[in-house]
Design an enzyme around this catalytic site. Sequence first.
Site, PDB file in Angstrom:
ATOM      1  N   LYS A   1     -39.791 -52.921 -34.683  1.00 28.46           N
ATOM      2  CA  LYS A   1     -40.243 -53.272 -36.046  1.00 28.46           C
ATOM      3  C   LYS A   1     -39.219 -52.924 -36.962  1.00 28.46           C
ATOM      4  O   LYS A   1     -38.783 -53.522 -37.871  1.00 28.46           O
ATOM      5  CB  LYS A   1     -41.663 -52.566 -36.566  1.00 28.46           C
ATOM      6  CG  LYS A   1     -42.783 -53.089 -35.906  1.00 28.46           C
ATOM      7  CD  LYS A   1     -43.018 -54.379 -36.134  1.00 28.46           C
ATOM      8  CE  LYS A   1     -44.292 -55.298 -35.447  1.00 28.46           C
ATOM      9  NZ  LYS A   1     -44.422 -56.537 -35.725  1.00 28.46           N
TER      10      LYS A   1
ATOM     11  N   TYR B   1     -42.280 -49.120 -30.136  1.00 26.15           N
ATOM     12  CA  TYR B   1     -42.966 -50.087 -31.182  1.00 26.15           C
ATOM     13  C   TYR B   1     -42.121 -49.765 -32.616  1.00 26.15           C
ATOM     14  O   TYR B   1     -41.773 -50.893 -33.219  1.00 26.15           O
ATOM     15  CB  TYR B   1     -44.328 -49.781 -31.211  1.00 26.15           C
ATOM     16  CG  TYR B   1     -45.111 -50.529 -32.591  1.00 26.15           C
ATOM     17  CD1 TYR B   1     -45.417 -52.023 -32.252  1.00 26.15           C
ATOM     18  CD2 TYR B   1     -45.493 -50.222 -33.571  1.00 26.15           C
ATOM     19  CE1 TYR B   1     -45.919 -52.710 -33.254  1.00 26.15           C
ATOM     20  CE2 TYR B   1     -45.926 -50.958 -34.624  1.00 26.15           C
ATOM     21  CZ  TYR B   1     -46.370 -52.241 -34.241  1.00 26.15           C
ATOM     22  OH  TYR B   1     -46.938 -52.923 -35.510  1.00 26.15           O
TER      23      TYR B   1
END
Length: 262
Positions: free
Chosen positions: A161, A157
């Site tokens: 990002k 994750y």
Amino acid sequence: MAGRLAGKSCIVTGAGRGVGRGIATRLAQEGASVCIADVDAASAEGVAREIKDQGGTALACACDVADRASIKGMIGATVEAFGRLDVIFNNAGVSEVKLFLDIEEDDWHRIMNVNGLGVLMCMQEAARVMIDRGEGGKIINTASIAGKQGYPPNPHYCASKFAVVGLTQAGARTFGKHGITVNSFCPGVVDTELWQQLDEEFLALGETDRPGQAMEEFSASILLDRVSTPDDIVGLAAFLASSDSDYITGQSIHVDGGMVLV
């Protein structure tokens, strides 16, 4: 509705719940016509109905941001309904708690296809429409403090990002000559359905012992001494969508209560 976004046509992906829902509602309150895009069509319809009931203008659209044809359909429907596209919020995203040594190829591709590739394709397709129209526009991406610092519970994750921050900078340098600004915002811990999911995953992995522990521990360093809500995010979002931010581009702005200071 009158407001600083009156006459603007906006898309918000992932607007069926959480931060996306809050952004879409605020944009409508500021006078924008808003496409509520979400992979969950029923959720999108519900938010669009709420906006209309409050006197705003909204369109619901089912969209899978990991599929280019779906993205093109979403943008086409928005332009057909509102006559133009001025602003897109690339907010749709997924997360998962998984430790570094346990991440497998399918985990990586699932996260990156939505959070990375999805943002890239939405930026591309929106930029094409804005460039053809020749009046500029605004592309705004949802990044995260996880796009500025890596965290052990979800490295894939974090990577996705970081990709959003990179795409924001590259997009700003690419599209500035067309009058298109590209920015992102970086939330910290936001009390939404997503954190409920993460809390359950922490428990299932044995990383926490009780419900709510993950959020408590992760938010312990917040200088303002509380987790955020979507209402804490929407003011910045509306600012970035408005002409007030016309001379800002390539930035990834923290809205995290002081978790990350850079």
